[in-house]
Motif scaffolding. Structure first.
Motif, PDB file in Angstrom:
ATOM      1  N   GLN A  63      -9.275  -6.173  -2.067  1.00 14.12           N
ATOM      2  CA  GLN A  63      -7.875  -6.137  -2.845  1.00 14.12           C
ATOM      3  C   GLN A  63      -6.854  -7.127  -2.588  1.00 14.12           C
ATOM      4  O   GLN A  63      -6.170  -7.759  -3.345  1.00 14.12           O
ATOM      5  N   GLU A 119       0.560  -1.118   0.246  1.00 11.96           N
ATOM      6  CA  GLU A 119       0.007   0.092  -0.152  1.00 11.96           C
ATOM      7  C   GLU A 119       0.884   1.178   0.042  1.00 11.96           C
ATOM      8  O   GLU A 119       0.516   2.315  -0.547  1.00 11.96           O
ATOM      9  N   TYR A 144      -5.311  -9.826  -5.363  1.00  7.40           N
ATOM     10  CA  TYR A 144      -3.821  -9.700  -5.431  1.00  7.40           C
ATOM     11  C   TYR A 144      -3.667 -11.367  -5.456  1.00  7.40           C
ATOM     12  O   TYR A 144      -2.731 -11.678  -6.446  1.00  7.40           O
ATOM     13  N   TRP A 199      -0.014  -6.330  -6.755  1.00  4.77           N
ATOM     14  CA  TRP A 199      -0.905  -5.602  -5.951  1.00  4.77           C
ATOM     15  C   TRP A 199      -1.804  -4.751  -6.712  1.00  4.77           C
ATOM     16  O   TRP A 199      -3.022  -4.655  -6.276  1.00  4.77           O
ATOM     17  N   HIS A 200      -1.326  -4.035  -7.540  1.00  2.00           N
ATOM     18  CA  HIS A 200      -2.343  -3.056  -8.311  1.00  2.00           C
ATOM     19  C   HIS A 200      -2.597  -3.924  -9.634  1.00  2.00           C
ATOM     20  O   HIS A 200      -1.752  -4.507 -10.393  1.00  2.00           O
ATOM     21  N   ASP A 201      -4.118  -4.001 -10.109  1.00  2.00           N
ATOM     22  CA  ASP A 201      -4.373  -4.341 -11.192  1.00  2.00           C
ATOM     23  C   ASP A 201      -3.603  -3.721 -12.322  1.00  2.00           C
ATOM     24  O   ASP A 201      -3.450  -2.483 -12.489  1.00  2.00           O
TER      25      ASP A 201
END
Length: 287
Positions: free
Chosen positions: A235, A185, A239, A198-200
């Motif tokens: 989220q 994060e 992930y 972690w981020h699309d």
């Protein structure tokens, strides 16, 4: 332990499922040979890196760690502690060798980056570009958290026999996951979303590969032997789906039964299960 008893099952000696198909496809002699075991998470992280970085290699899976006091000469020549993974570099005379999963992953990353047959636009990488050292450092911080916290917490939880120790182990493992998520994060808040799943839309990262084998075993081994359920959260679940669904990771996964059988000895903390298990029992650093 949910009333389960030690049935005396042993570790598997051959991959199953997609991992078996990958191993069979990688059975021809190459410049690089990966020595490992079919269920070892330290081996899997190296295997995933080889697949993702598209490095030509041969895989040779034989389990060597069952007796920490007896090691075959061939493995000891590659790995002084007799541990897997180990790489044999066959394109030199005599062949060279590397051991320790993190060292091997660093070597593979540099090998791919310095391949003269690849351009900077086509080469795969587990890191942001060298032009952004801060972004690369964030990935290394995440990976450090995996090695320092997540991995030992997994084994402490799995090997705990007393119910109170198992509750404590579960809390410790969840805390380790939370610590890793906090670092994910942080990177996201600072605008670093391209490297890491972690981020699309991000790409597979060094930290993802470091963590994935133990998070995956939490979904089968810890679930089966400890009734563990991974933390909720949209989220985090997304992930895990991206990591477990990544082609390089999927190609190195065996079927669930292989992991359940092979980790029974850890779940019941049998004597001399492995050097890793012995270190956890002794409260010392992992080998």
């Amino acid at each position: 332990m949910s009333g389960k008893r030690d049935s005396g099952k042993s570790y598997h000696l051959q991959c199953t499922g997609e991992a078996l198909a990958t191993a069979e496809a990688r059975s021809s002699p190459k410049d690089i040979t990966l020595f490992g075991s079919c269920f070892c998470p330290f081996v899997q992280r190296v295997w995933v890196a080889l697949e993702h970085l598209d490095i030509d290699y041969m895989v040779q899976f034989t389990y060597y760690e069952v007796d920490p006091y007896k090691k075959p000469a061939e493995l000891l020549e590659l790995s002084p502690k007799g541990l897997v993974p180990a790489l044999k570099l066959n394109n030199s005379d005599p062949p060279r060798a590397l051991n320790e999963s993190t060292i091997i992953m660093d070597f593979l990353e540099e090998l791919a980056a310095n391949d003269p047959q690849r351009s900077s636009h086509t080469a795969q990488s587990l890191f942001p570009p060298p032009s952004d050292p801060y972004a690369r450092a964030l990935i290394r911080l995440q990976a450090d958290s995996v090695n320092r916290s997540l991995v030992p917490a997994f084994y402490r939880y799995l090997q705990a026999q007393d119910e109170d120790k198992q509750v404590e182990g579960a809390k410790g493992f969840v805390a380790a996951i939370s610590g890793l998520v906090t670092l994910f994060e942080r990177a996201e808040r600072e605008g670093y979303t391209k490297c890491g799943l972690w981020h699309d839309g991000g790409s597979l990262s060094y930290a993802d590969v470091m963590a994935a084998p133990w998070l995956f075993r939490a979904t089968n081994v810890l679930k089966h032997y400890r009734g563990f359920v991974l933390p909720k959260g949209e989220q985090f679940r997304a992930y895990l789906e991206r990591v477990f669904g990544h082609p390089a990771f999927k190609r190195t996964c065996s079927t669930e039964q292989l992991y359940l059988d092979s980790y029974e000895r850890y779940a019941f903390n049998r004597p001399n299960t492995s050097q890793v298990a012995n270190a956890i029992n002794a409260g010392t650093a992992l080998p």
